[in-house]
Write a protein that holds these residues in place. Sequence first.
Motif, PDB file in Angstrom:
ATOM      1  N   ASN A 243       0.832  -1.213   0.000  1.00  0.00           N
ATOM      2  CA  ASN A 243       0.000   0.000   0.000  1.00  0.00           C
ATOM      3  C   ASN A 243       0.863   1.257   0.000  1.00  0.00           C
ATOM      4  OD1 ASN A 243      -2.649   1.399   0.300  1.00  0.00           O
ATOM      5  ND2 ASN A 243      -1.780   2.004   2.274  1.00  0.00           N
ATOM      6  N   LYS A 244       1.952   1.239   0.759  1.00  0.00           N
ATOM      7  CA  LYS A 244       2.868   2.390   0.771  1.00  0.00           C
ATOM      8  C   LYS A 244       3.468   2.612  -0.616  1.00  0.00           C
ATOM      9  CE  LYS A 244       4.241   2.307   5.657  1.00  0.00           C
ATOM     10  NZ  LYS A 244       5.334   2.041   6.623  1.00  0.00           N
ATOM     11  N   ALA A 245       3.822   1.516  -1.294  1.00  0.00           N
ATOM     12  CA  ALA A 245       4.375   1.618  -2.642  1.00  0.00           C
ATOM     13  C   ALA A 245       3.359   2.235  -3.595  1.00  0.00           C
ATOM     14  CB  ALA A 245       4.806   0.243  -3.141  1.00  0.00           C
ATOM     15  N   ASP A 246       2.110   1.797  -3.499  1.00  0.00           N
ATOM     16  CA  ASP A 246       1.055   2.346  -4.360  1.00  0.00           C
ATOM     17  C   ASP A 246       0.901   3.844  -4.148  1.00  0.00           C
ATOM     18  OD1 ASP A 246       0.614  -0.233  -5.195  1.00  0.00           O
ATOM     19  OD2 ASP A 246      -1.311  -0.492  -4.168  1.00  0.00           O
ATOM     20  N   CYS A 247       0.977   4.277  -2.897  1.00  0.00           N
ATOM     21  CA  CYS A 247       0.823   5.708  -2.581  1.00  0.00           C
ATOM     22  C   CYS A 247       1.973   6.529  -3.152  1.00  0.00           C
ATOM     23  CB  CYS A 247       0.729   5.907  -1.068  1.00  0.00           C
ATOM     24  SG  CYS A 247      -0.783   5.264  -0.334  1.00  0.00           S
ATOM     25  N   ILE A 248       3.191   6.003  -3.056  1.00  0.00           N
ATOM     26  CA  ILE A 248       4.364   6.722  -3.566  1.00  0.00           C
ATOM     27  C   ILE A 248       4.355   6.774  -5.092  1.00  0.00           C
ATOM     28  CG2 ILE A 248       6.892   6.598  -3.802  1.00  0.00           C
ATOM     29  CD1 ILE A 248       6.895   5.426  -0.902  1.00  0.00           C
TER      30      ILE A 248
ATOM     31  N   THR B  98      10.022  -0.214 -14.745  1.00  0.00           N
ATOM     32  CA  THR B  98      10.838  -1.390 -14.417  1.00  0.00           C
ATOM     33  C   THR B  98      11.568  -1.206 -13.098  1.00  0.00           C
ATOM     34  OG1 THR B  98      11.274  -1.646 -16.785  1.00  0.00           O
ATOM     35  CG2 THR B  98      12.605  -2.954 -15.278  1.00  0.00           C
ATOM     36  N   GLN B  99      12.164  -0.040 -12.918  1.00  0.00           N
ATOM     37  CA  GLN B  99      13.006   0.166 -11.744  1.00  0.00           C
ATOM     38  C   GLN B  99      12.223   0.109 -10.435  1.00  0.00           C
ATOM     39  OE1 GLN B  99      16.270   2.937 -11.949  1.00  0.00           O
ATOM     40  NE2 GLN B  99      16.238   2.987 -14.180  1.00  0.00           N
ATOM     41  N   PRO B 100      11.099   0.839 -10.307  1.00  0.00           N
ATOM     42  CA  PRO B 100      10.314   0.692  -9.072  1.00  0.00           C
ATOM     43  C   PRO B 100       9.802  -0.729  -8.866  1.00  0.00           C
ATOM     44  CG  PRO B 100       9.656   2.673 -10.260  1.00  0.00           C
ATOM     45  CD  PRO B 100      10.561   1.898 -11.178  1.00  0.00           C
ATOM     46  N   ALA B 101       9.390  -1.382  -9.961  1.00  0.00           N
ATOM     47  CA  ALA B 101       8.852  -2.746  -9.842  1.00  0.00           C
ATOM     48  C   ALA B 101       9.908  -3.704  -9.288  1.00  0.00           C
ATOM     49  CB  ALA B 101       8.358  -3.222 -11.206  1.00  0.00           C
ATOM     50  N   LEU B 102      11.110  -3.649  -9.844  1.00  0.00           N
ATOM     51  CA  LEU B 102      12.177  -4.531  -9.369  1.00  0.00           C
ATOM     52  C   LEU B 102      12.574  -4.205  -7.930  1.00  0.00           C
ATOM     53  CD1 LEU B 102      14.445  -4.766 -12.537  1.00  0.00           C
ATOM     54  CD2 LEU B 102      13.213  -6.654 -11.461  1.00  0.00           C
TER      55      LEU B 102
ATOM     56  N   SER C 285      14.939   3.847   4.554  1.00  0.00           N
ATOM     57  CA  SER C 285      13.724   3.048   4.705  1.00  0.00           C
ATOM     58  C   SER C 285      13.245   2.533   3.354  1.00  0.00           C
ATOM     59  CB  SER C 285      12.611   3.909   5.321  1.00  0.00           C
ATOM     60  OG  SER C 285      12.228   4.936   4.405  1.00  0.00           O
ATOM     61  N   PHE C 286      12.303   1.596   3.392  1.00  0.00           N
ATOM     62  CA  PHE C 286      11.679   1.080   2.169  1.00  0.00           C
ATOM     63  C   PHE C 286      11.100   2.225   1.348  1.00  0.00           C
ATOM     64  CE2 PHE C 286       7.641  -0.118   0.135  1.00  0.00           C
ATOM     65  CZ  PHE C 286       8.063  -1.104  -0.744  1.00  0.00           C
ATOM     66  N   GLU C 287      10.411   3.144   2.030  1.00  0.00           N
ATOM     67  CA  GLU C 287       9.759   4.249   1.331  1.00  0.00           C
ATOM     68  C   GLU C 287      10.773   5.196   0.696  1.00  0.00           C
ATOM     69  OE1 GLU C 287       7.211   3.685   5.148  1.00  0.00           O
ATOM     70  OE2 GLU C 287       9.178   3.084   4.399  1.00  0.00           O
ATOM     71  N   THR C 288      11.822   5.546   1.434  1.00  0.00           N
ATOM     72  CA  THR C 288      12.846   6.435   0.884  1.00  0.00           C
ATOM     73  C   THR C 288      13.518   5.796  -0.322  1.00  0.00           C
ATOM     74  OG1 THR C 288      13.268   7.538   2.991  1.00  0.00           O
ATOM     75  CG2 THR C 288      15.035   7.598   1.351  1.00  0.00           C
ATOM     76  N   GLY C 289      13.860   4.531  -0.212  1.00  0.00           N
ATOM     77  CA  GLY C 289      14.472   3.839  -1.342  1.00  0.00           C
ATOM     78  C   GLY C 289      13.594   3.866  -2.576  1.00  0.00           C
ATOM     79  N   LEU C 290      12.294   3.687  -2.382  1.00  0.00           N
ATOM     80  CA  LEU C 290      11.379   3.695  -3.527  1.00  0.00           C
ATOM     81  C   LEU C 290      11.288   5.087  -4.148  1.00  0.00           C
ATOM     82  CD1 LEU C 290       9.479   2.176  -5.353  1.00  0.00           C
ATOM     83  CD2 LEU C 290       7.658   2.474  -3.660  1.00  0.00           C
ATOM     84  N   MET C 291      11.323   6.118  -3.312  1.00  0.00           N
ATOM     85  CA  MET C 291      11.322   7.482  -3.858  1.00  0.00           C
ATOM     86  C   MET C 291      12.574   7.744  -4.693  1.00  0.00           C
ATOM     87  SD  MET C 291       9.637   9.969  -0.944  1.00  0.00           S
ATOM     88  CE  MET C 291      10.314   9.215   0.528  1.00  0.00           C
TER      89      MET C 291
END
Length: 281
Positions: free
Chosen positions: A29-34, A57-61, A101-107
Amino acid sequence: MKAYVFPGQGAQAKGMGANLFDEFPELTNKADCILGYSIKELCVEDPLEQLGDTKFTQPALYVVNALSYFKEIQSSGVKPDFVAGHSLGEYNALLAAEAFSFETGLMLVKKRGDLMSQARGGGMAAIVNSSKEEIEAALKENGLNNVQIANFNSPKQIVISGMKEEVEKFQPIIQQGRTIFVALKTSGAFHSRFMQDASEKFNTFLQGFIFANLNTPVISNVTAMPYKNGEIVDNLSQQITHSVRWTDSVDYMMQQGVTDFVELGNGNVLTKLLRDIKKAK
């Protein structure tokens, strides 16, 4: 000793992570929001056929690699002695070392993918059964000055990157005898000097973040040596324009006593490269 390694672009496939998203609903859910879209739908169904576009591709991987890591830690409870990732996978290595964090890395990965997707006119190809010296000599002899080595994947596989027309011209030149040329599906000349603009913009973006000291050694693609605290901004900026020194990275970990390499993420791309690297010893 054990190392966890994370794959990068090229490991993506429709259906990846199908068994992970429901196990980690909060992170999904956090990934979807970002991201502003469903990461599960992109990875499992890919209805708009976007999974091959580096912007997606990059966010998915990153997400699939991350959830794979969290599941491994949950089930085994074993923390690695070293972590490393191939290109995009290096962000998961840094996540595992608790740099962010997971969220920072995804950003970070989202921004990286956006910037790299803007590159046009580039091409990449894998060269199998040829050496660095042979490739560089052939490029120089034929005046292909807009092509350079992007990835040292294994003793048997080297990836070149540069202007698309010159990469294509190189095929009949290098594809002789046992040497094989495999064009890669990419719009940009990743890991080359032609990504300088993206690198500079990403460096500026990175300045807005604070990174923690690493609790596990992370092997850098750029140096093939462990990160030092305070090097994250420079390393991640340079990684976009520099060669991925994967063979040297694996060699370093083996020299430190690593015998158990565990690939976390989709597929077995790195496992195959590791086999080739070990065979060359």
